[in-house]
Design a protein around this motif. Structure first.
Motif, PDB file in Angstrom:
ATOM      1  N   CYS A   1      12.350  -2.364  -3.185  1.00 55.98           N
ATOM      2  CA  CYS A   1      11.835  -1.236  -3.959  1.00 55.98           C
ATOM      3  C   CYS A   1      10.729  -1.681  -4.898  1.00 55.98           C
TER       4      CYS A   1
ATOM      5  N   TRP B   1       7.467  -2.287  -2.786  1.00 50.07           N
ATOM      6  CA  TRP B   1       6.732  -1.155  -2.206  1.00 50.07           C
ATOM      7  C   TRP B   1       6.424  -0.072  -3.214  1.00 50.07           C
ATOM      8  N   ALA B   2       7.270   0.085  -4.247  1.00 55.74           N
ATOM      9  CA  ALA B   2       7.031   1.163  -5.200  1.00 55.74           C
ATOM     10  C   ALA B   2       6.326   0.668  -6.449  1.00 55.74           C
TER      11      ALA B   2
ATOM     12  N   PHE C   1       2.850  -3.437  -4.611  1.00 54.93           N
ATOM     13  CA  PHE C   1       1.784  -3.119  -3.656  1.00 54.93           C
ATOM     14  C   PHE C   1       0.850  -2.022  -4.183  1.00 54.93           C
TER      15      PHE C   1
END
Lengths: 173, 114
Positions: free
Chosen positions: A84, A87-88, A91
């Protein structure tokens, strides 16, 4: 009347696939469809309904199994948190900073953050593969949700074979 | 993701060489947007399929935070003027600030600076 002879003198032999091509294509299509149907027929063998939540790779004693389970729960939390965060947070933030920072070194900040995110996501992938090998936690209900579309496709194909016309089921698929 | 790593490096090398964006750049940008979106959705799916049911607060926290980050990501990506080319000095926005003092664009030193 009109002279239609040019239509018949033109050779269309090169435009049409040969009989062997058609045979080959048909064999490919039929084998693919058979694989599809067979995989659905024997789906109960690999169904998660039969696979319980118990660990497949068991330890030598119950205590060690309990310790391993506790450790794997920590691994699950690690898996969730790292994936999490990658990606949240890392990135997107790495890409946002590339646009917001007006500097020559912005690209190197971008590279650093993306590489860090890639590393922690690699950690998440590793723990995820480990947990997925050891436990089967995908419930039957979840798998059913993904299988509904396959059943709709098969029903659509069956009705389409007789009517060669799309029905409501086809559009729902 | 590995395509992104290779694509980013190739984009940078091509940008240094041609001083403008190439096809690789747009593949890198759009694949990045797709990957971030898919990754955020994947996080929600993982939360949904977790064997211990997450609470409503946990789901709401993840959804709100990831949604805010995603919206900022998309808005900044489309709204902020990107550095498309160094050759274009007519529009000052296209030139980064560390290059704005230079007026002679066609000098061969340009490629050495970037």
């Amino acid at each position: 009347m009109y002279d239609l002879s040019p239509l018949y003198t033109q050779s269309t032999a090169n435009c049409i696939p040969s009989a062997s091509d058609m045979m080959r294509a048909r064999a490919l299509l039929i084998s693919a469809f058979c694989l599809f149907v067979v995989s659905g027929t024997f789906h109960h063998l690999i169904s998660p309904l039969q696979a319980n939540v118990l660990p497949i790779a068991s330890a030598s004693s119950i205590e060690r199994r309990g310790e391993s389970r506790k450790f794997d729960h920590d691994l699950l939390i690690l898996h969730a948190v790292t994936a999490c965060l990658a990606w949240a947070l890392f990135f997107p933030v790495g890409s946002i900073l590339l646009r917001l920072i007006d500097s020559k070194n912005a690209i190197w900040i971008h590279v650093t953050i993306q590489v860090f995110a890639t590393l922690i996501y690699t950690l998440a992938v590793g723990t995820g593969i480990h947990l997925a090998k050891k436990y089967r936690v995908v419930s039957f209900k979840t798998m059913l949700d993904f299988n509904i579309n396959r059943d709709l496709l098969l029903t659509h194909l069956r009705s389409w074979m007789y009517t060669t016309r799309s029905s409501v089921l086809s559009f729902s698929h | 993701m590995f395509v992104q790593i290779v694509g980013g490096i190739v984009h940078h090398l091509f940008f240094r060489k041609y001083l403008r964006r190439t096809v690789i750049s747009y593949i890198h940008i759009w694949l990045g947007r797709i990957l971030v979106t898919a990754g955020i959705i994947n996080g929600g799916l993982g939360l949904m399929m977790s064997y211990k049911r997450p609470t409503v607060g946990q789901i709401a926290a993840y959804s709100v935070l990831a949604g805010i980050v995603w919206v900022i990501f998309i808005v900044v990506g489309f709204w902020k003027a990107p550095q498309k080319s160094v050759e274009n000095t007519e529009t000052a926005k296209a030139v980064p600030t560390w290059e704005r003092e230079d007026t002679d664009v066609d000098s061969p030193k340009m490629s050495e600076k970037i």
